[in-house]
Design an enzyme around this catalytic site. Structure first.
Site, PDB file in Angstrom:
ATOM      1  N   HIS A  50      -7.452  -5.707  -0.441  1.00 60.52           N
ATOM      2  CA  HIS A  50      -6.274  -4.840  -0.404  1.00 60.52           C
ATOM      3  C   HIS A  50      -5.075  -5.478   0.291  1.00 60.52           C
ATOM      4  CE1 HIS A  50      -4.166  -1.077  -0.725  1.00 60.52           C
ATOM      5  NE2 HIS A  50      -4.043  -0.937   0.589  1.00 60.52           N
ATOM      6  N   SER A  58       0.825  -1.205   0.000  1.00 61.92           N
ATOM      7  CA  SER A  58       0.000   0.000   0.000  1.00 61.92           C
ATOM      8  C   SER A  58       0.862   1.260   0.000  1.00 61.92           C
ATOM      9  CB  SER A  58      -0.954  -0.048   1.197  1.00 61.92           C
ATOM     10  OG  SER A  58      -1.988   0.891   1.079  1.00 61.92           O
ATOM     11  N   ASP A  63     -10.024  -4.202  -5.379  1.00 61.97           N
ATOM     12  CA  ASP A  63      -9.356  -3.528  -4.270  1.00 61.97           C
ATOM     13  C   ASP A  63     -10.063  -2.202  -4.025  1.00 61.97           C
ATOM     14  OD1 ASP A  63      -7.679  -2.198  -2.510  1.00 61.97           O
ATOM     15  OD2 ASP A  63      -5.836  -2.855  -3.488  1.00 61.97           O
TER      16      ASP A  63
END
Length: 266
Positions: free
Chosen positions: A246, A96, A218
């Protein structure tokens, strides 16, 4: 310096390889999220895990809003850990927002990161004219407000969204507990820094060979974002996983390991 940084960032090192692979967690998490992925590399790599200051079991007394008011402060954590361990030419695996943190570190310190692996990356989370980030500003404002009003309810709301799983599933509950284990004030600031960051202008400066791992669905970093990154990072390879959500390193660790190993053995 070694002891200071190791304690500050709760650094853990294991493995038998000559080369080093460093795993960097995303917002709201800590190094424990790599529990089903990192050990798979311990035979071929020296594995390094750490917590950003303010996360996990880091020394939270070392947190300051001045240093961590942008992603650059977190990139400095990466550089500090690598300097303390005298690392260079590493494989950096970032989840991320850590994907962009790793990118910043690679630009700031050429030669530090030999290969950059991004899992669910996003250079900018907000929708803009001509750019789909996934969130409107009002969405982010509501998220930050919720964190201030009732942190636990925020975590309960966010966990199934991030995981792409039912709210009652074990994996979602575990992630909710991870979110709740963080300091609410620091976590909110990290969230603000993350969701308002814009790293699009540095993408052309990334020279390290880069793997972009994108899941099918996602809610945090849509497929369009991964495709955008692929077009902007000339050294990148884009892989659309079978995984959803995610956090594929938590929900689909086997596929995550397979994708990373396939890239590293090319």
């Amino acid at each position: 310096m070694y002891n200071d940084i190791v304690e500050r960032n709760n650094v853990k090192v294991f493995g038998e390889g000559q080369k080093t692979i460093l795993f960097a967690h995303g917002f709201g998490c800590d190094q424990s999220v790599w529990r089903d992925v990192a050990p798979a590399f311990s035979t071929d790599y020296r594995v390094v895990l750490f917590d950003y200051v303010g996360s996990g079991n880091s020394d939270k007394s070392r947190y300051s809003t001045e240093r961590y008011d942008s992603l650059n402060g977190y990139a400095q954590d990466v550089i500090d850990v690598c300097d303390a361990l005298e690392l260079e030419n590493i494989v950096f695996v970032g989840h991320s927002v850590s994907s962009m943190i790793g990118a910043l570190a690679s630009i700031e310190r050429p030669g530090l990161i030999e290969k950059l692996i991004m899992i669910g990356p996003s250079p900018h989370y907000l929708n803009e004219p001509g750019y789909v980030g996934g969130f409107d500003k009002s969405d982010v404002d509501a998220l930050l407000d919720m964190m201030e009003i009732n942190y636990r309810e925020w975590a309960k709301y966010l966990a199934p969204v991030v995981m792409g799983e039912d709210s009652d599933s074990t994996i979602t509950k575990n992630f909710e507990n991870t979110l709740c284990s963080n300091d609410p004030v620091i976590s909110r600031k990290f969230a603000e820094v993350t969701f308002t960051s814009d790293s699009r202008d540095i993408l052309g400066e990334i020279t390290s060979p880069t793997l972009i791992l994108q899941t099918q669905f996602d809610a945090i970093a849509p497929v369009a974002v991964g495709e955008y990154l692929h077009t902007k990072i000339t050294t990148s390879e884009f892989v659309l996983m079978e995984a959803t959500g995610h956090n594929p390193h938590l929900s689909y660790p086997e596929e995550t390991v397979t994708c990373i190993k396939a890239y590293l053995t090319k």
